[in-house]
Design a protein around this motif. Sequence first.
Motif, PDB file in Angstrom:
ATOM      1  N   TRP A  96     -39.307  90.635  44.702  1.00 39.19           N
ATOM      2  CA  TRP A  96     -38.412  90.620  43.487  1.00 39.19           C
ATOM      3  C   TRP A  96     -37.080  90.601  43.556  1.00 39.19           C
ATOM      4  CZ3 TRP A  96     -41.769  89.784  39.610  1.00 39.19           C
ATOM      5  CH2 TRP A  96     -43.215  89.831  39.600  1.00 39.19           C
ATOM      6  N   GLY A  97     -36.459  89.893  42.713  1.00 37.81           N
ATOM      7  CA  GLY A  97     -34.945  90.047  42.501  1.00 37.81           C
ATOM      8  C   GLY A  97     -34.308  89.207  43.587  1.00 37.81           C
ATOM      9  N   VAL A  98     -32.943  89.058  43.445  1.00 40.27           N
ATOM     10  CA  VAL A  98     -32.133  88.402  44.250  1.00 40.27           C
ATOM     11  C   VAL A  98     -31.953  88.867  45.793  1.00 40.27           C
ATOM     12  CG1 VAL A  98     -29.665  87.436  44.523  1.00 40.27           C
ATOM     13  CG2 VAL A  98     -30.554  87.883  42.692  1.00 40.27           C
ATOM     14  N   ALA A  99     -31.879  90.228  45.906  1.00 38.67           N
ATOM     15  CA  ALA A  99     -32.006  90.801  47.398  1.00 38.67           C
ATOM     16  C   ALA A  99     -33.036  91.850  47.413  1.00 38.67           C
ATOM     17  CB  ALA A  99     -30.654  91.454  47.780  1.00 38.67           C
ATOM     18  N   PRO A 100     -34.521  91.385  47.731  1.00 36.25           N
ATOM     19  CA  PRO A 100     -35.674  92.417  47.457  1.00 36.25           C
ATOM     20  C   PRO A 100     -35.311  93.334  48.720  1.00 36.25           C
ATOM     21  CG  PRO A 100     -36.278  90.167  47.547  1.00 36.25           C
ATOM     22  CD  PRO A 100     -34.778  89.863  48.026  1.00 36.25           C
TER      23      PRO A 100
ATOM     24  N   TRP B 205     -40.801  92.770  50.927  1.00 38.42           N
ATOM     25  CA  TRP B 205     -41.419  91.353  50.651  1.00 38.42           C
ATOM     26  C   TRP B 205     -42.990  91.471  50.939  1.00 38.42           C
ATOM     27  CZ3 TRP B 205     -38.096  87.383  50.435  1.00 38.42           C
ATOM     28  CH2 TRP B 205     -36.618  87.476  50.530  1.00 38.42           C
TER      29      TRP B 205
END
Length: 117
Positions: free
Chosen positions: A103-107, A110
């Motif tokens: 989720w998001g740009v820098a999870p 994973w």
Amino acid sequence: AWEREGDASRPRVQEVTISSGATQCAVRDLSVGVTYAFTVCAVNRAGAGEWSAPTAFIPRRGIPATISQPELSSSIPGVVQVEWEEADGNGIPVAEYIVQAGWGVAPASWTELYRGQ
């Protein structure tokens, strides 16, 4: 300069001149699993000395090289197509690929979504 012509396991070698006082150099573009021999001599104004005894080296195989950033596309809402370039297996065939998502740009974490060829 190290040059390969034709069969990569039989490279054509050119002499490398190293500055005075240097006691090391890097030799690049070696083929994994191929045996290479290296020898060294010293040169001064009087000429070249005797060549050292050769030392053999075999570049070993390693983990696959890093894959470039995957390409993402979507033609159906809620579905994404993930594509990537074939990886260099560093002398060993790539057995499988693993795709993860987070989720998001820098999870922070994973989840594995795919494992296969």
